[in-house]
Structures are given as structure tokens and as C-alpha cells.
Scaffold this motif. Structure first.
Motif, short mmCIF file in Angstrom:
data_model
loop_
_atom_site.label_atom_id
_atom_site.label_comp_id
_atom_site.label_asym_id
_atom_site.label_seq_id
_atom_site.Cartn_x
_atom_site.Cartn_y
_atom_site.Cartn_z
N ARG A 76 0.79 -1.23 0.00
CA ARG A 76 0.00 0.00 0.00
C ARG A 76 0.83 1.30 0.00
N THR A 97 -4.30 2.50 7.79
CA THR A 97 -2.91 2.10 7.55
C THR A 97 -2.28 1.42 8.76
N ALA A 101 -0.62 -2.30 9.17
CA ALA A 101 0.72 -2.48 9.74
C ALA A 101 0.77 -3.55 10.81
N PRO A 108 11.57 -1.62 3.53
CA PRO A 108 11.96 -1.01 2.26
C PRO A 108 13.46 -0.84 2.17
N VAL B 237 8.98 6.77 14.30
CA VAL B 237 9.09 5.95 13.10
C VAL B 237 9.23 6.82 11.85
N THR B 244 9.48 3.55 5.43
CA THR B 244 9.49 2.73 6.64
C THR B 244 8.36 3.17 7.57
N TYR B 246 5.57 4.60 6.72
CA TYR B 246 4.30 4.16 6.13
C TYR B 246 4.08 2.68 6.45
N ALA B 247 5.13 1.89 6.28
CA ALA B 247 5.02 0.46 6.56
C ALA B 247 4.65 0.21 8.02
N LEU B 248 5.07 1.12 8.91
CA LEU B 248 4.78 0.95 10.33
C LEU B 248 3.50 1.67 10.74
N GLY B 249 2.73 2.10 9.76
CA GLY B 249 1.40 2.62 10.06
C GLY B 249 1.28 4.13 10.15
N GLU B 250 2.37 4.86 9.83
CA GLU B 250 2.27 6.31 9.80
C GLU B 250 2.22 6.74 8.33
N GLY B 251 1.04 6.92 7.82
CA GLY B 251 0.87 7.23 6.40
C GLY B 251 1.28 8.65 6.07
#
Lengths: 294, 352
Positions: A76, A97, A101, A108, B237, B244, B246-251
Motif C-alpha cells: 500500500r 494504515t 501495519a 523497504p 518511526v 518505513t 508508512y510500513a509501520l502505520g504512519e501514512g
């Protein structure tokens, strides 16, 4: 699971299939006619793919074939220009989001360690999706961090500064951070870049253990075709933003495919160690020495 | 990879947890110490600023005046000159310190503070335009400053495009120069300006502090700072890189929100005291240095407050009977620090 046409749309099961050995079973994560691009440029073109649950999926392809872009779309990080990425039956871009997660982790290539951060501090940040305004740091978080450090063999480094570590150690710490996230699915974008062969194998063994012991579904982009063939349960080959072949490495990695996907003349023989396909590039020099092989 | 060790088999699990706890304890203790230390420093400087100087006020007198007793001379000097000036310096310094630290951590570049990348200059320029060209005053000017800062932030974002913060810093420095020329241009057109006002919008000064202005600023900070604290929970984060995080939920939306809030903080600071040079730029790195490299917004705010109160004190009394605005002092501190950053190659983070 052999060569798949781009118009075969996989059926998506709304109920998550939890079978640890879910090869062939419907996957929790999939791409449905997914197109991704940057601005006007289309990089991934109407690609459909089901990630088998509980397996290690490795995406391979030549440079700029769109494999990293696909991984980012599945996680995403990139909004699709058409189609969708689906997690547990829902379009992943429409899910909160932070909820994503907790299910799906991504490491990445662009991760940056802030100056002066210690290993344990960095790995602890992997717990971020599990914390909230009303949920404070708990014993469970401590356990998750310790477990991630243990699995990656970085427990001894816990108090060190990330800046001081070697490349191999640092990469294991980043993987530990992703493990601390404790997701059922873990996506990694070229986790072995910049590592020497020994450290590449070491890291891939960590991931293979994780998959075997916890049933974590792993999806990664790898450059090294022989390692990909050895560690993948499910190999996905891409070219020009499209899926060329997918399936068990033994079926996918053929001399024709290597020629088609990488533009490389090669022999493919069984790997004497693992029995998986072993790609031996011919190259001009080797061919000159053994003209009869051509 | 010997993750499984042979010797002490009993409970590798428990010892690991213990080790993690122990490793996490040190940084927590240090952070508390740094926050407490910087807070005490602010208090000490605040006391010095209000009690010492040309006109010394004793501590008992200070509290008597605060509780309403009139002491001829002392009451006026404390309530109308020294105290508002020190209070404004603390509030503005805190706002700048937090804003700078948020920018630097979010954009992962110590150069990317609002006073370097033109956001403070943008606020200043649009305030000057509002005063000189439109004849506005009071809160309308402050509003113009806030709009100017946000406008500059958007322009920098659009010009720099996605990706590296190097482009963002370059775009910001260019924009800062443009905004400064706007300020200069309007000063050449305005003829009846006293130097205090000129200096305020060019380098920043707290010498014009008054209570109504402090009240408005305090009110805005009471709203903004908790919002920043809430949004900044993701900072740990966000520091790890945009993807990284974003992947951890901080868009991206939450990351942008944090920057917008920090822009507002910087803007209200500028609206109240002008673009006090380099306070936002210096506070974060100083607090990080004290805190062994880790970002702490609270300590950054206290460092900013200390810089402004201390700088104002030095500017007022350091050189004979010349009163420098605080921005001159902080500018003199910031310039060498900027050169040091460049010389030690800390101006942009390497990837990996």
C-alpha cells in the motif's frame, strides 16, 4: 501454478486462509489487475498475483522490471493507477494504515537509522503499530523485541549504536525491527543488497526459519537468481511490468525463461546441494573456452 | 548465525526480555534528566532576565508585585517591561524549538529547519506586506504571517517534489532569499519605520512584548502544542524514512499533518517576535546532543526557550549601552554552528 495469463483473475476468498502450508490455497494478499506507476509512466501493468499463505515467495526479474514497485504496491505504499491490492478480502488502500501495519510488514530499501540510535531502540520502533494513545508499552512489547533480537542473532548487539555496526549486522537489525512488528506477512525489498555471500545466506536462513517456525508468509525481491531458487517456495518472474511465470522454482527456472526474462544465455542444472535449479551463465569468455557448449 | 546457543539452555527468552528492559532503561533515564535539566536552565535564565539587569528586583518584591502590591518604579519595570519580555521569549523560543526539531526529524536533515528553509522568512515577508502595502495591524498581521508561512511551505513542497530532502532544503534556501528581498523592498518603500520594527521583522526581537499579544500567543500554543504532542507520537518511526514510517502505520497524511502543525508553530512564533534567527535551527541538534543523539521535542522546546531568553539578556546588557535585538545574538550563535554542520558533513543523511 504454472505460467499465468494476465487476464486470469484469481478469485479472492474473503475469509483469510490460515493454513501454514497454504501452497495453492487462496492467499490473504493478492494483486488484482494491479497497475502502478510514477506520474505518466506505467511500471506495473495490470498484474494479477496471489501470494500463497505461509510460503516464501520470491520475485525476480531484470533491473527496472517493476518488481520493487510491485512490492510497494502490495504493501500500500503506492496507490494503484488501476486495479487493486487485496489484503484479507479488502482493498488495502482503503484499510486504516495502522491496521494494515499489524498484519503486513515491509522492509523497504530506503530505511534510515537516525544518528545515535541504539539497536534495541530501533527494533522497539517496530512495535509502533501495536501502540496507541491508550495502549502503553507493556511486557508483551518487551517480549516481542527480545524475540526479534534473538531470532536475528542480534541480542548481543542490543545496546550498541546502529552507526557502529557492520553492514551485515545492520541489515539483521532492520529485519529484527520488521520482526518486532509481529505481522503474519512480511515483505522485504532486496534485503540482501550490499551483503557478502555469507551474510546473504545467513539472512535468508533467518527468514526461512521464521517462515518454518511461525508460518510467516514472506514475500521478497531478490537479485541473485540461484539464492532465489533455493529459498523460494513460490517464484515469480517479471518482465516489463508483467508477470512472465510463477510456480515452484523447479518449474519456473528454465533456460528459456532466463533468456526471456534476463536476456542471459545460461545452462540450468540441478543444484548439487539443494536440488533446486542452478543457473550457470554462459558469458562470452566461458563460451570461447568451450565452443562445443554453445 | 548462532541464534540458538548451546550452553545456557534454561530460559533464553526471559534473559532476552531482561536484556531488552535493561537496554531501554538507560535512554529513558537520560531523556528525563535532559528534560529536567533544560527546564531548570530556562527557569534560571528567566529569573535572571526578570530580576537582574539595570534594575534589580528582589525575589520577595517579585512575588509581592505579582500578587498585586504596587512598588513605585519596580512595579512598572517588572510588569510592563521585564516580565512580558521574558514570558514572550520563553513562549516563542519553545515554539521555535519544537517546530525546528519536528522539521529536522521528519525531513531527516538538520538543515531543514523552518528558519533555514524560508518558512520563517515567508511569515515575516507576508507580515511586512500586510503592514506596509495593506496598512493592516494587530491580529490581521499575525494572520498574514501564518498564511505566508503555510504558503511558503506548500511552494517548497511543490518545487522540491517527492523524494530527497536535499532538493527541499535547496528550494527552501532559494525561497528564503526571495522572501528576504521582499522584506527589504518594502522597507525601502516605507519611510516612517522606527528601527525597532525593522529589526523585528528582519532579525526578530522581543522588546515590543505586551500582555495582550502574549495572551493570544499563549492561547494558540495551548491548542497547538497538545496537537503536536499527539501527532508526534509517530515521530520515532517517521525518523526512519518516509516508506518505513508508512510500513509501520504512519501514512503520508499523518506525516504531512505533523509538518503543517510545526509550520503553524513557527508561524505564530514569527508573528509574535519576528523570525528570530537560528533558534529553530539550533534547538533540535543541541537537545539531541544532550540526549545522546535521540530526538526529544520537549527538551528542544526548552533549549529554544533558553536560547531566546538568554540571547535577549545578552543582547540587552552585553555591550555597554547598546541594545541588540535577540535575533542578532542568536544569529551570531547560529552561523558558526551552520558552518560546523557543513564542515563535519552532517548536512544530509546517507541512506542505509
Amino acid at each position: 501454478m504454472s505460467v499465468m495469463n494476465s487476464d486470469t483473475r484469481p478469485d479472492v476468498d474473503p475469509a483469510p486462509a490460515g493454513a501454514p502450508d497454504g501452497r495453492g490455497a487462496p492467499g490473504r494478499l493478492s494483486a488484482e489487475s494491479l497497475s502502478l506507476g510514477y506520474g505518466e509512466r506505467t511500471v506495473v501493468d495490470e498484474l494479477s498475483l496471489v501470494i500463497p499463505d505461509g510460503a516464501i515467495t520470491v520475485i525476480v526479474g531484470a533491473n527496472a522490471c517493476g518488481k520493487s514497485t510491485l512490492l510497494r504496491g502490495l504493501a500500500r505504499l503506492l496507490k494503484p493507477t488501476a486495479g487493486r491490492a487485496v489484503l484479507d478480502g479488502r482493498a488495502i488502500h482503503q484499510m486504516p494504515t495502522k491496521e494494515v501495519a499489524r498484519i503486513l510488514g515491509l522492509l523497504p530499501q530506503t530505511a534510515v537509522a537516525p544518528e545515535g540510535v541504539t539497536v534495541v531502540d530501533l527494533v522497539a520502533r517496530g512495535r509502533h503499530p501495536h501502540t496507541g494513545l491508550w495502549r502503553r508499552w507493556s511486557d508483551e512489547d518487551d517480549r516481542a523485541v527480545a524475540e526479534a533480537l534473538r531470532l536475528t542473532g542480534t541480542l548481543d548487539l542490543a545496546q550498541r549504536n546502529v552507526d557502529e555496526l557492520s553492514g551485515g549486522q545492520r541489515q539483521r537489525v532492520w529485519v529484527a525491527m520488521a520482526l518486532a512488528q509481529q505481522t503474519d506477512l512480511l515483505l522485504l525489498d532486496e534485503p540482501t543488497t550490499f551483503l557478502d555471500l555469507a551474510h546473504q545466506v545467513e539472512l535468508l536462513d533467518v527468514l526461512a526459519d521464521l517462515n518454518a517456525n511461525r508460518g510467516t508468509t514472506i514475500v521478497m525481491v531478490l537479485h541473485e537468481l540461484n539464492l532465489a531458487a533455493r529459498y523460494a517456495d513460490h517464484l515469480v518472474a517479471m518482465k516489463d511490468g508483467r508477470l512472465v511465470a510463477q510456480g515452484p522454482p523447479g518449474e519456473v527456472v528454465t533456460e528459456e525463461l532466463v533468456r526471456d526474462v534476463f536476456g542471459l544465455e545460461a545452462r540450468v542444472i540441478p543444484d548439487p546441494v539443494s536440488g533446486t535449479p542452478l543457473v550457470l551463465p554462459l558469458g562470452r569468455r566461458a563460451r570461447a573456452a568451450h565452443p562445443q557448449e554453445d | 548465525m548462532n541464534a540458538v546457543q548451546v550452553a545456557p539452555a534454561p530460559a533464553p527468552h526471559a534473559t532476552g526480555v531482561e536484556l531488552v528492559r535493561r537496554a531501554a532503561r538507560g535512554p529513558v533515564r537520560r531523556r528525563r534528566l535532559v528534560i529536567a535539566g533544560t527546564a531548570v536552565l530556562v527557569l534560571a535564565l528567566f529569573a535572571a532576565r526578570t530580576l537582574l539587569g539595570d534594575y534589580t528586583i528582589t525575589v520577595p518584591d517579585f512575588f509581592r508585585i505579582l500578587t498585586g502590591t504596587q512598588i513605585p518604579g519596580a512595579s512598572f519595570i517588572l510588569m510592563e517591561v521585564k516580565l512580558p519580555r521574558a514570558v514572550l521569549a520563553v513562549l516563542v523560543g519553545f515554539a521555535f524549538g519544537v517546530a525546528g526539531a519536528v522539521f529536522q526529524a521528519t525531513l531527516r536533515n538538520p538543515l531543514a529547519s523552518p528558519d533555514v528553509i524560508g518558512i520563517s522568512a515567508g511569515a515575516s515577508a507576508s507580515a511586512v506586506v500586510a503592514i506596509v502595502a495593506f496598512g493592516w495591524s494587530g491580529s490581521m498581521v499575525s494572520l498574514a504571517a501564518v498564511v505566508g508561512a503555510l504558503g511558503c511551505a506548500v511552494v517548497i513542497r511543490l518545487v522540491a517534489g517527492p523524494g530527497g530532502t536535499h532538493r527541499l532544503v535547496l528550494a527552501g534556501i532559494g525561497l528564503a532569499a526571495a522572501m528576504l528581498s521582499v522584506i527589504h523592498y518594502f522597507f525601502t518603500r516605507a519611510d516612517e519605520w522606527d528601527t525597532q520594527l525593522v529589526l523585528r521583522w528582519l532579525t526578530g526581537s522581543v522588546s515590543q512584548a505586551n500582555w495582550s499579544q502574549i495572551g493570544v500567543l499563549a492561547l494558540i500554543l495551548v491548542v497547538l502544542l497538545p496537537l503536536v504532542a499527539w501527532a508526534a507520537r509517530g515521530l520515532r518511526v517517521v525518523e526512519l524514512g518516509e516508506e518505513t514510517a508508512y510500513a509501520l502505520g504512519e501514512g503520508p497524511a499523518r506525516q504531512a499533518l505533523l509538518l503543517v502543525l510545526a509550520t503553524l508553530l513557527a508561524a505564530v512564533g514569527v508573528a509574535a517576535a519576528g523570525p528570530v534567527a537560528f533558534v529553530a535551527f539550533l534547538s533540535g541538534p543541541i537537545a539531541r546532543f544532550l540526549n545522546a543523539g535521540r530526538t526529544t521535542l520537549l527538551a528542544s522546546g526548552f533549549v529554544g526557550a533558553a536560547l531566546l531568553v538568554g540571547g535577549d539578556y545578552i543582547g540587552d546588557y552585553a555591550v555597554g549601552n547598546v541594545n541588540f535585538p535577540v535575533g542578532v545574538v542568536t544569529g551570531a550563535l547560529g552561523a558558526p554552528f551552520l558552518l560546523w554542520l557543513v564542515a563535519t558533513g552532517r548536512t544530509g543523511r546517507r541512506a542505509s
